[in-house]
Write a protein that holds these residues in place. Structure first.
Motif, mmCIF file in Angstrom:
data_model
loop_
_atom_site.group_PDB
_atom_site.id
_atom_site.type_symbol
_atom_site.label_atom_id
_atom_site.label_comp_id
_atom_site.label_asym_id
_atom_site.label_seq_id
_atom_site.Cartn_x
_atom_site.Cartn_y
_atom_site.Cartn_z
ATOM 1 N N ARG A 3 4.271 -3.138 -2.231
ATOM 2 C CA ARG A 3 2.931 -2.255 -1.480
ATOM 3 C C ARG A 3 2.759 -1.805 -0.309
ATOM 4 O O ARG A 3 1.944 -0.340 -0.656
ATOM 5 N N GLN A 37 3.510 2.031 2.131
ATOM 6 C CA GLN A 37 3.824 3.168 2.108
ATOM 7 C C GLN A 37 5.541 3.198 2.396
ATOM 8 O O GLN A 37 5.567 3.134 3.799
ATOM 9 N N HIS A 43 4.607 4.260 6.438
ATOM 10 C CA HIS A 43 3.955 3.161 6.568
ATOM 11 C C HIS A 43 5.663 2.481 7.111
ATOM 12 O O HIS A 43 5.482 1.484 8.557
#
Length: 241
Positions: free
Chosen positions: A216, A218, A221
Motif C-alpha cells: 500500500r 507509495q 513515501h
C-alpha cells in the motif's frame, strides 16, 4: 520470564515488520534485546531471528532481484563480516555505536544531497565495494547495517519490488555467513537460542503486517519512511548509546 517474553515479542515484531516492508528498523532491535539479554551475547540472540525471517523473506520476494547490484557489493560485504569477527571483541561498544550513528546520519545527508544534485557516483563499482565492506563490518559488529544498505539501494534506482527483493537476499546471505562466526566466538549458545525462540510469534505477526503494508505504500513515501526510520535510529545511537 514474562518481561523476557514481552521484550522478545516486541523485538520479533519490529524485525518481522522491517524485513517485510521498508527496512531501517534493525537498529531499534538490538537495544530492545539487550533489556532481556545484556551484553554482546544479545548479538547472538538476534542472528537466528534474522535468519528465520530472512528465509521467509527470500521465499516471498524471490522475483525482481538485481543480481548485478548484489554481485557488486556482496563479496566485499563478506570480507567486512570476516574483519568484523576479528575486531568484535576488541572495540569499545559505546564508541562504536556512536560512530555508527554518525555514519548513518552522513548517509542520510548524502541521500538529500543526491536528491538536490543528482549524480551517478553511488552506482559506480567503487561505491558498491565500499558500501559493501562497511555494511558487512557493521552487520557483524552491531547487526545494524540496515540503514546503510537501504540508503545505498535507494540510490540504485531500483523499483520498489526490486529494492525489497535485493535487500532480502543480501541480508539472508550475509546473516548466513555470520552464523558460524558467532558460534565460533561463543555469542550463539543454547541459552541465546532459547531467548531467540521467544521472539518467533512476534516475527510472524510483524511479517504479516509488513507484507501488507508494503503493498500500500507509495514509492516516494517509501523512500521517506526509510530515511525517517534511519534518522530515528541514528539519533538514538548518538544521544542514547
Amino acid at each position: 520470564m514474562t518481561d523476557t517474553l514481552l521484550v522478545m515479542f516486541v523485538a520479533g515484531l519490529l524485525t518481522g515488520f522491517s524485513k517485510f516492508s521498508v527496512g531501517g528498523m534493525g537498529l531499534l532491535v538490538l537495544p530492545i534485546v539487550m533489556i532481556a539479554f545484556p551484553g554482546p551475547e544479545a548479538l547472538g540472540a538476534i542472528v537466528p531471528l534474522y535468519l528465520l525471517i530472512d528465509i521467509l523473506a527470500v521465499i516471498s520476494y524471490r522475483k525482481n532481484i538485481s543480481w548485478k547490484v548484489l554481485g557488486r557489493f556482496l563479496p566485499l560485504a563478506m570480507l567486512g563480516v570476516l574483519v568484523g569477527s576479528q575486531v568484535l571483541s576488541d572495540i569499545d561498544p559505546n564508541d562504536f555505536i556512536t560512530l555508527l550513528g554518525v555514519i548513518i546520519m552522513a548517509m542520510i545527508g548524502l541521500g538529500f544531497f543526491l536528491d538536490a544534485y543528482p549524480t551517478s557516483f553511488m552506482q559506480k563499482p567503487w561505491a558498491a565495494y565500499s558500501m559493501g565492506f562497511a555494511g558487512g563490518l557493521i552487520s557483524m559488529m552491531a547487526n545494524a547495517a540496515g540503514p546503510i544498505f537501504s540508503l545505498f539501494l535507494l540510490e540504485q534506482k531500483l523499483s520498489k519490488e526490486s529494492y525489497v527483493s535485493t535487500r532480502a537476499w543480501a541480508f539472508f546471505l550475509i546473516n548466513l555467513a555470520k552464523l558460524p562466526m558467532y558460534i565460533g566466538i561463543g555469542l550463539i549458545t543454547p541459552a541465546s537460542l532459547t531467548i531467540s525462540a521467544y521472539a518467533t510469534p512476534g516475527l510472524l505477526v510483524g511479517a504479516l503486517f509488513g507484507y501488507h503494508f508494503l503493498k500500500r505504500v507509495q514509492p516516494n513515501h517509501f523512500k521517506w519512511l526509510v530515511r525517517l526510520l534511519s534518522t530515528i535510529a541514528a539519533v538514538k545511537l548518538i544521544l542514547f548509546p
